[in-house]
Write a protein that holds these residues in place. Structure first.
Motif, PDB file in Angstrom:
ATOM      1  N   THR A 101       0.832  -1.203   0.000  1.00 11.47           N
ATOM      2  CA  THR A 101       0.000   0.000   0.000  1.00 11.47           C
ATOM      3  C   THR A 101       0.865   1.251   0.000  1.00 11.47           C
ATOM      4  O   THR A 101       0.601   2.214  -0.734  1.00 11.47           O
ATOM      5  CB  THR A 101      -0.930   0.006   1.227  1.00 11.47           C
ATOM      6  N   LEU A 150       0.879   4.093  -3.014  1.00 14.05           N
ATOM      7  CA  LEU A 150       0.482   5.462  -2.701  1.00 14.05           C
ATOM      8  C   LEU A 150       1.594   6.483  -2.941  1.00 14.05           C
ATOM      9  O   LEU A 150       1.389   7.678  -2.720  1.00 14.05           O
ATOM     10  CB  LEU A 150       0.008   5.544  -1.251  1.00 14.05           C
ATOM     11  N   THR A 182      -0.221   8.834  -7.608  1.00 16.01           N
ATOM     12  CA  THR A 182      -1.681   8.951  -7.502  1.00 16.01           C
ATOM     13  C   THR A 182      -2.431   7.828  -8.198  1.00 16.01           C
ATOM     14  O   THR A 182      -3.654   7.809  -8.180  1.00 16.01           O
ATOM     15  CB  THR A 182      -2.148  10.290  -8.101  1.00 16.01           C
ATOM     16  N   LEU A 210      -5.242   6.039  -6.471  1.00 15.23           N
ATOM     17  CA  LEU A 210      -6.353   6.883  -6.032  1.00 15.23           C
ATOM     18  C   LEU A 210      -7.194   7.388  -7.199  1.00 15.23           C
ATOM     19  O   LEU A 210      -8.115   8.186  -6.998  1.00 15.23           O
ATOM     20  CB  LEU A 210      -5.804   8.082  -5.240  1.00 15.23           C
ATOM     21  N   GLN A 211      -6.887   6.926  -8.387  1.00 11.28           N
ATOM     22  CA  GLN A 211      -7.607   7.387  -9.569  1.00 11.28           C
ATOM     23  C   GLN A 211      -8.626   6.349 -10.053  1.00 11.28           C
ATOM     24  O   GLN A 211      -8.651   5.210  -9.596  1.00 11.28           O
ATOM     25  CB  GLN A 211      -6.613   7.655 -10.710  1.00 11.28           C
ATOM     26  N   THR A 268      -9.474   0.777  -7.301  1.00 10.44           N
ATOM     27  CA  THR A 268      -8.155   0.746  -7.928  1.00 10.44           C
ATOM     28  C   THR A 268      -7.053   0.402  -6.934  1.00 10.44           C
ATOM     29  O   THR A 268      -6.201  -0.454  -7.201  1.00 10.44           O
ATOM     30  CB  THR A 268      -7.850   2.109  -8.576  1.00 10.44           C
ATOM     31  N   LEU A 269      -7.061   1.077  -5.795  1.00  8.65           N
ATOM     32  CA  LEU A 269      -6.031   0.844  -4.785  1.00  8.65           C
ATOM     33  C   LEU A 269      -6.018  -0.618  -4.363  1.00  8.65           C
ATOM     34  O   LEU A 269      -4.947  -1.245  -4.261  1.00  8.65           O
ATOM     35  CB  LEU A 269      -6.278   1.742  -3.577  1.00  8.65           C
TER      36      LEU A 269
END
Length: 402
Positions: free
Chosen positions: A53, A57, A60, A63-64, A277-278
């Motif tokens: 993670t 991170l 980005t 987070l998209q 996505t993450l």
């Protein structure tokens, strides 16, 4: 406002999951629970997820928005995994879903109209019934050992007002019974589906968790071997990382002919655009790190815990009680004497013995066979398993004396 006046008919078929309700018992420290089929939290690769993670991170990307089909590196990893199982496919044959439960919902939506028939095992996974119920099907019993003919299946479906659309089953270590269907039965199912011109929904949620015995190829692998190409196959395989890496991240997948995947993608776009996505990126990194090594450890631990439960059942169950002996998965299926009801036994066991399990009736599409219950062995070691099974044994003996 009387909301019941304007609800769609499908809403009236939705029921609370007995399993989800029973999971609340895990928060009560005095209850020994064999109810939820959940991974042991101590076995989840927390440090690997934390590192992955943090890495994702650093930019980005996680987070998209992402494509509806799913994160490409994860689909590539799944493709390699499927090929090891004999399922030759491309990334275009794979859709990432929010857990395999979402896959079941999408497939019900894709295939079922009101009064269409879904063939299911008897008993079957409660979550599958919950997913399909909203689309107002009729359920018929899938029998791979009996003498029912194609004409009999078709006649029953026509009498109900629709057609047979699919056969759903978990071929390996099924929930709730823990049983595995043989290669011959898988081949027979392909024959049946070809003659009925229906789909096969193969739920592979527990496929990685085999503890002993010889592995059997997935149904989709057998069909590809027959027909030469996944594009010619009617089997739709769903998989999940919930029982191996993390149930909380909700990452699963579907493997099928491109025509099926393309239609499921349209549903995905309308429902939630794409799986987080993450979550996909993190799972892809952790899976690529050492999936086989992690799963080997799970097999060692869960296999030992299965043996502990089987030993305890042999010591503590009274005469007239029988149970399955699964080669993998997370469950043992217990059959009680006909006079007993699993739901009534649960109420007494909770009140008098502080022990929980799942009554069997909810796993039957027609609500029959109340004298059964499901036990999960995934969470507990010897001391707790021995004590919990002893408590269930005492509850059964008291019920038999009434």
């Amino acid at each position: 406002m009387q909301w019941s006046d304007i609800l769609a008919s499908r809403a009236l078929r939705m029921k609370a999951s007995e399993i989800r309700e029973l999971l609340k018992l895990l928060d009560q420290p005095d209850i020994i629970s064999f109810a939820g089929g959940i991974p042991d939290p101590a076995l989840l690769p927390v440090e690997k997820f934390a590192a992955a993670t943090a890495e994702v991170l650093r930019d980005t990307g996680g987070l998209q928005y992402s494509v509806s089909e799913g994160f490409l590196p994860l689909r590539k990893w799944i493709r390699g995994r499927m090929e090891k199982l004999g399922i030759a496919c491309t990334e275009e044959n794979i859709l990432i879903t929010s857990g395999s439960q979402q896959a079941l919902d999408y497939l019900g939506k894709l295939l079922l109209g009101p009064k269409d028939t879904a063939l299911v095992s008897w008993p079957t996974y409660l979550g599958a019934l919950g997913a399909f119920n909203a689309y107002e099907p009729v359920y018929d019993r899938l029998s791979l050992r009996g003498n029912r003919t194609v004409a009999q299946y078709q006649a029953a479906a026509a009498e109900a007002g629709g057609k047979v659309k699919f056969a759903y089953l978990s071929a390996d270590f099924s929930n709730p019974t823990g049983l595995t269907i043989t290669r011959e039965e898988r081949e027979r199912l392909i024959d049946l589906a070809d003659e009925l011109n229906c789909a096969i929904l193969e739920d592979g949620a527990y496929q990685q968790l085999r503890y002993n015995g010889e592995a059997v190829p997935p149904i989709l692998a057998l069909e590809i071997a027959r027909k030469g190409d996944i594009e010619k196959c009617r089997t739709i395989y769903s998989g999940s990382f919930s029982k191996t890496l993390s149930p909380g991240l909700r990452v699963g997948w579907v493997v099928a002919a491109r025509e099926v995947i393309e239609r499921l993608v349209l549903m995905k776009q309308a429902a939630d655009l794409h799986t987080a996505t993450l979550n996909q990126m993190v799972v892809a990194k952790v899976a690529a790190d050492d999936f086989d090594g992690h799963v080997a450890h799970l097999r060692e631990v869960y296999g030992r815990r299965r043996d502990l439960m089987l030993d305890a059942l042999a010591r503590e169950m009274p005469e007239g009680v029988s149970w399955t002996k699964p080669e993998g998965g997370m469950f043992v299926w217990v059959t009680l004497p006909e006079a007993l009801d699993g739901a009534e036994l649960l109420a007494a066991a909770l009140a008098e013995e502080k022990v929980a399990f799942v009554p069997g009736r909810a796993f039957f599409a027609d609500g029959s066979r109340g004298n059964m219950l499901r036990l999960s062995f995934s969470l507990h070691e010897k001391a707790v398993t021995d004590e919990g099974i002893a408590r269930i044994g005492r509850a059964i003996r008291r019920a038999l004396q009434k």
